[in-house]
Design an enzyme around this catalytic site. Structure first.
Site, PDB file in Angstrom:
ATOM      1  N   ARG A   6      34.933  42.349  44.843  1.00  0.00           N
ATOM      2  CA  ARG A   6      34.545  43.406  45.787  1.00  0.00           C
ATOM      3  C   ARG A   6      33.809  42.843  46.993  1.00  0.00           C
ATOM      4  O   ARG A   6      33.890  43.395  48.086  1.00  0.00           O
ATOM      5  CB  ARG A   6      33.721  44.480  45.045  1.00  0.00           C
ATOM      6  CG  ARG A   6      32.395  44.016  44.530  1.00  0.00           C
ATOM      7  CD  ARG A   6      31.840  44.907  43.425  1.00  0.00           C
ATOM      8  NE  ARG A   6      32.482  44.634  42.136  1.00  0.00           N
ATOM      9  CZ  ARG A   6      32.174  45.244  40.995  1.00  0.00           C
ATOM     10  NH1 ARG A   6      31.230  46.185  40.975  1.00  0.00           N
ATOM     11  NH2 ARG A   6      32.789  44.938  39.877  1.00  0.00           N
TER      12      ARG A   6
ATOM     13  N   LYS B 296      31.540  32.907  33.264  1.00  0.00           N
ATOM     14  CA  LYS B 296      32.365  33.542  32.233  1.00  0.00           C
ATOM     15  C   LYS B 296      32.370  32.671  30.976  1.00  0.00           C
ATOM     16  O   LYS B 296      32.315  31.450  31.079  1.00  0.00           O
ATOM     17  CB  LYS B 296      33.812  33.661  32.723  1.00  0.00           C
ATOM     18  CG  LYS B 296      34.066  34.769  33.727  1.00  0.00           C
ATOM     19  CD  LYS B 296      35.541  34.854  34.045  1.00  0.00           C
ATOM     20  CE  LYS B 296      35.832  35.884  35.128  1.00  0.00           C
ATOM     21  NZ  LYS B 296      35.466  37.268  34.758  1.00  0.00           N
TER      22      LYS B 296
ATOM     23  N   GLU C 210      32.613  39.399  42.023  1.00  0.00           N
ATOM     24  CA  GLU C 210      32.799  38.743  43.314  1.00  0.00           C
ATOM     25  C   GLU C 210      33.934  39.333  44.145  1.00  0.00           C
ATOM     26  O   GLU C 210      33.889  39.295  45.366  1.00  0.00           O
ATOM     27  CB  GLU C 210      33.057  37.239  43.085  1.00  0.00           C
ATOM     28  CG  GLU C 210      34.509  36.841  42.755  1.00  0.00           C
ATOM     29  CD  GLU C 210      35.072  37.449  41.475  1.00  0.00           C
ATOM     30  OE1 GLU C 210      34.274  37.813  40.602  1.00  0.00           O
ATOM     31  OE2 GLU C 210      36.300  37.577  41.361  1.00  0.00           O
TER      32      GLU C 210
ATOM     33  N   ASP D  53      29.756  37.413  39.013  1.00  0.00           N
ATOM     34  CA  ASP D  53      31.126  37.609  38.516  1.00  0.00           C
ATOM     35  C   ASP D  53      31.761  38.885  39.080  1.00  0.00           C
ATOM     36  O   ASP D  53      32.950  39.114  38.922  1.00  0.00           O
ATOM     37  CB  ASP D  53      31.114  37.640  36.980  1.00  0.00           C
ATOM     38  CG  ASP D  53      32.494  37.380  36.379  1.00  0.00           C
ATOM     39  OD1 ASP D  53      33.401  36.983  37.134  1.00  0.00           O
ATOM     40  OD2 ASP D  53      32.641  37.571  35.161  1.00  0.00           O
TER      41      ASP D  53
ATOM     42  N   ASP E   7      43.590  35.373  39.400  1.00  0.00           N
ATOM     43  CA  ASP E   7      42.692  36.281  40.120  1.00  0.00           C
ATOM     44  C   ASP E   7      43.050  36.420  41.613  1.00  0.00           C
ATOM     45  O   ASP E   7      42.335  37.076  42.358  1.00  0.00           O
ATOM     46  CB  ASP E   7      41.233  35.844  39.932  1.00  0.00           C
ATOM     47  CG  ASP E   7      40.280  37.028  39.901  1.00  0.00           C
ATOM     48  OD1 ASP E   7      40.747  38.163  39.690  1.00  0.00           O
ATOM     49  OD2 ASP E   7      39.069  36.816  40.105  1.00  0.00           O
TER      50      ASP E   7
ATOM     51  N   LYS F 116      43.126  40.829  47.007  1.00  0.00           N
ATOM     52  CA  LYS F 116      42.081  39.958  46.456  1.00  0.00           C
ATOM     53  C   LYS F 116      42.680  38.568  46.251  1.00  0.00           C
ATOM     54  O   LYS F 116      43.670  38.404  45.545  1.00  0.00           O
ATOM     55  CB  LYS F 116      41.545  40.512  45.131  1.00  0.00           C
ATOM     56  CG  LYS F 116      40.556  39.561  44.430  1.00  0.00           C
ATOM     57  CD  LYS F 116      39.869  40.204  43.229  1.00  0.00           C
ATOM     58  CE  LYS F 116      39.076  39.171  42.424  1.00  0.00           C
ATOM     59  NZ  LYS F 116      38.406  39.738  41.250  1.00  0.00           N
TER      60      LYS F 116
HETATM   61  N1  BES Z   1      38.527  38.856  37.975  1.00  0.00           N
HETATM   62  C1  BES Z   1      37.678  39.616  37.166  1.00  0.00           C
HETATM   63  C2  BES Z   1      38.372  40.810  36.521  1.00  0.00           C
HETATM   64  C3  BES Z   1      39.485  40.521  35.541  1.00  0.00           C
HETATM   65  C4  BES Z   1      39.237  40.575  34.187  1.00  0.00           C
HETATM   66  C5  BES Z   1      40.777  40.288  35.973  1.00  0.00           C
HETATM   67  C6  BES Z   1      40.272  40.349  33.288  1.00  0.00           C
HETATM   68  C7  BES Z   1      41.798  40.057  35.072  1.00  0.00           C
HETATM   69  C8  BES Z   1      41.535  40.105  33.720  1.00  0.00           C
HETATM   70  C9  BES Z   1      36.507  40.142  37.991  1.00  0.00           C
HETATM   71  O1  BES Z   1      36.107  39.341  39.037  1.00  0.00           O
HETATM   72  C10 BES Z   1      35.342  40.280  37.084  1.00  0.00           C
HETATM   73  O2  BES Z   1      34.889  39.278  36.599  1.00  0.00           O
HETATM   74  N2  BES Z   1      34.862  41.502  36.894  1.00  0.00           N
HETATM   75  C11 BES Z   1      33.741  41.753  36.053  1.00  0.00           C
HETATM   76  C12 BES Z   1      32.844  42.731  36.752  1.00  0.00           C
HETATM   77  C13 BES Z   1      31.478  42.882  36.117  1.00  0.00           C
HETATM   78  C14 BES Z   1      30.688  41.606  36.247  1.00  0.00           C
HETATM   79  C15 BES Z   1      30.745  44.008  36.787  1.00  0.00           C
HETATM   80  C16 BES Z   1      34.254  42.301  34.740  1.00  0.00           C
HETATM   81  O3  BES Z   1      35.264  43.030  34.734  1.00  0.00           O
HETATM   82  O4  BES Z   1      33.679  41.968  33.708  1.00  0.00           O
HETATM   83 ZN    ZN Z   2      37.536  38.076  39.836  1.00  0.00          ZN
HETATM   84 MN    MN Z   3      34.686  37.869  38.440  1.00  0.00          MN
END
Ligand code: BES
Ligand code: ZN
Ligand code: MN
Length: 479
Positions: free
Chosen positions: A334, A260, A332, A330, A271, A248
Site C-alpha cells: 500500500r 516474514k 509495504e 510488511d 509479489d 503492485k
Molecule cells: N505480499 C503480501 C501479501 C500476500 C500474502 C500476497 C500471501 C500473496 C500471498 C503483503 O505485502 C503482506 O505482507 N501483507 C500483510 C499485511 C499485514 C502486515 C497488515 C499480510 O497480509 O499479512
Molecule cells: Zn507484499
Molecule cells: Mn508484505
C-alpha cells in the site's frame, strides 16, 4: 505454440478433435465405413450425448493411418459459457501428442485458441532435462490446425492468451531474475514489440517527484527502485479521456524488518503479480489496438532488510503530502501504491484508476484462492468489472468500504498508519489506498489469492495464473 488456420482437409492428422453440442451427436462424415462403425459403437457404449464436461476418444483407421478421434461435449448451446469452452478443450488438449486438427463447428474459435495455448503452457525453462522424454525417436512436436474460414478468426485468441502467458512468465520468474531494473527492461522490450510507449524513471527522478512512501519501502534493497510508465494512446481525438492502471511491483517481499517467517516467504517472488497483470493487459490492449487511452504505472522495488531499512515506528511522507506511521514494514504494498495512484491522477490526468495488487494474506482467509477481492468507491465501475469478468469466468467479489473501518488505520502521531491490524485486513488495506484518490473513481483488485496457485485447476497450471488480464482487457474493450 504452433497454431494455424486450414481451409481444407489436405492431410491426415494424428488427432481430430471436435466439439459436440447436446443436440443429436452426428458422426464425422469424412470417415470410411469401418471407422464410422467403431465411432458409432463408442458413442453408444459410452452413452455420449454431448453433455458438458464429457468427452469420448477412439482410434480408427483413416486413409491408411491410425488416428485418434475425440468428441468434446459442450452441453446445451444456449447455456454454454465462454470459459467453459476453454476449460473443456484445455482438458482434452493437455495430453494430445502429434498433430491435431480441430474442427471448430459453431464455437467461437478464439476460445479454442486460448485453450490450445493454455494447455501447452509450461514454465520449465530452468529444467536442463525436459520431461516427457520417453519416445525420443518418434517424438513429434505437437501442433494445431484449426479448420475455419478466415485467418483473422484466431487473432483475438492468440493475442489474449499470449498476453496472459506474458503475465504468467513474469510472475513465475524468480526474484534473482526479475527485479526492478530487469522488469523495466522487459516492459520496454514488450512496449517496442507490441506498440505501447514505455518510460522508466530512476531513483533520482522518483526523489524529485517526492514519492517518499514508495522510496521508504525500497530503501534497503541492493536492487534499486524503478518507476515504470506505460501509455497506449488509442483514441487520439479524445486525449482527455485516459484510464489509469497501477500495479503492485514488489519484485520480492521479505516483510522488511517485520520479517516474514520462512514459510510463505519463498512465494514472495510473486509479489509483483499486479505489475505482471498490468503489463499483460497493456500488451493485449496495444496489440488489439483498442480505441481507448490507457496509462499504467508500476512502482517497482524490493522490500528487503538491512541497516538502511525503514523501520516499524518510522513516520514517513508521501507524494500526496500525507504522513504515515509505519506500523508494520510488511504492509509495504500500500505504501508503494499510494504514490502510484497519486502520480497517475495528478501527473497523467487519468479520469479513473484501478490498482491491482497481491496486497493481503487476509483476502485468502476471506475469499479463498479462486476469487479476487475488490474495493471501490464507485458502483458503476464495479458493475462494469463484474460484467467484464463473467465471460472468462474470473471470479470477483466486492468487499465493503464502510467509513467505520477508517478507525482501524488512524494513527496517534501521523495522518494514517499503514496497517489496520488483523481484523478486516483486506478492507483496511484497500481503503488505505482509497485515501489517496480523492474523488476520482477508483477500484482496487486484491489478487493475493488468485494470481498464483499451488495446484492446477480450471485452465491453470501450477504457478502463476495470469488472472485479471482477460477481465481488465474486456473492461477497457467495453468502456
Ligand atoms: N505480499 C503480501 C501479501 C500476500 C500474502 C500476497 C500471501 C500473496 C500471498 C503483503 O505485502 C503482506 O505482507 N501483507 C500483510 C499485511 C499485514 C502486515 C497488515 C499480510 O497480509 O499479512
Ligand atoms: Zn507484499
Ligand atoms: Mn508484505
Amino acid at each position: 505454440m504452433n497454431i494455424k488456420v486450414v481451409k481444407d482437409y489436405g492431410k491426415v492428422y494424428d488427432n481430430y478433435v471436435m466439439p459436440k453440442f447436446e443436440k443429436g451427436v452426428v458422426v464425422y462424415e469424412d470417415l470410411e465405413k469401418e471407422a464410422k462403425e467403431i465411432l458409432e459403437a463408442t458413442i453408444k457404449k459410452e452413452n455420449f450425448t454431448g453433455k458438458k464436461g464429457k468427452t469420448i476418444s477412439c482410434k480408427v483407421m483413416h486413409k491408411g493411418k491410425l488416428v485418434n478421434i475425440t468428441y468434446v461435449g459442450l452441453g446445451k448451446e444456449d447455456e454454454l459459457k465462454p470459459y467453459e469452452v476453454i476449460e473443456s478443450f484445455y482438458k482434452v488438449l493437455k495430453s494430445v501428442k502429434g498433430d491435431v486438427l480441430i474442427n471448430k463447428s459453431s464455437v467461437k474459435i478464439s476460445y479454442v485458441v486460448e485453450a490450445i495455448n493454455y494447455s501447452q503452457y509450461k514454465f520449465d525453462k530452468y529444467k536442463t532435462e525436459k520431461e516427457n522424454k520417453e519416445n525420443e525417436e518418434n517424438k513429434k512436436e505437437v501442433s494445431f490446425d484449426i479448420f475455419t474460414k478466415k485467418d483473422e478468426d484466431i487473432k483475438e485468441g492468440v493475442v489474449l492468451s499470449e498476453s496472459v502467458m506474458i503475465t504468467r512468465d513474469l510472475i513465475n520468474e524468480p526474484a534473482n531474475v526479475i527485479y526492478p531494473e530487469t522488469l523495466a527492461k522487459e516492459t520496454e522490450r514488450l512496449g517496442k514489440k507490441y506498440g505501447f510507449e514505455v518510460e522508466v524513471l530512476d531513483e533520482e527522478k522518483i526523489k524529485e517527484l517526492k514519492m517518499e512512501s514508495f522510496l521508504a519501502v525500497g530503501r534497503a534493497a541492493e536492487k534499486r527502485p524503478k518507476f515504470i510508465i506505460m501509455r497506449h494512446v488509442g483514441d487520439k481525438e479524445n486525449k482527455k479521456d485516459i484510464y489509469g492502471l497501477v500495479g503492485k511491483g514488489l519484485t520480492y517481499d521479505t516483510g522488511g524488518l517485520s520479517l516474514k517467517p520462512s514459510t510463505g516467504m519463498k512465494d514472495m517472488k510473486t509479489d509483483m503479480g499486479g505489475a505482471g497483470t498490468v503489463i499483460g493487459t497493456m500488451c493485449a490492449i496495444a496489440r488489439m489496438n483498442l480505441k481507448k487511452n490507457v496509462v499504467a504505472v508500476i512502482p517497482a522495488c524490493e522490500n528487503s532488510i538491512g541497516g538502511n531499512a525503514y523501520r516499524p515506528g518510522d513516520i514517513i511522507g508521501s507524494m500526496a503530502g500525507k504522513t504515515i506511521e509505519v506500523d508494520n514494514t510488511d504492509a509495504e504494498g500500500r505504501l508503494t501504491l499510494i504514490d502510484g495512484v497519486h502520480y497517475i491522477i495528478k501527473n497523467e490526468g487519468v479520469k479513473e484508476v484501478i490498482d491491482v495488487a497481491t496486497l493481503t494474506g487476509a483476502v485468502l482467509v476471506a475469499l479463498g484462492s479462486t476469487t479476487t477481492g475488490v474495493l471501490s468507491n464507485n458502483d458503476d465501475m464495479y458493475k462494469q468489472l463484474e460484467n467484464a469478468s463473467e465471460e472468462i469466468g474470473e471470479r470477483v467479489w466486492r468487499l465493503p468500504n464502510f467509513p467505520e473501518y477508517k478507525e482501524l488505520y488512524k494513527s496517534k502521531v501521523a495522518d494514517l498508519k499503514n496497517s489496520g491490524g488483523r481484523y478486516a485486513g483486506s478492507i483496511t488495506a484497500g481503503m488505505f489506498i482509497g485515501e489517496f484518490v480523492g474523488d476520482t473513481p477508483w477500484m482496487h483488485l486484491d489478487i493475493a489469492g488468485t494470481s498464483a496457485t499451488s495446484k492446477p485447476y480450471g485452465y491453470y497450471e501450477y504457478g502463476a495464473t495470469g488472472q485479471c488480464v482477460r477481465t481488465l482487457y474486456n473492461y477497457y474493450l467495453n468502456k
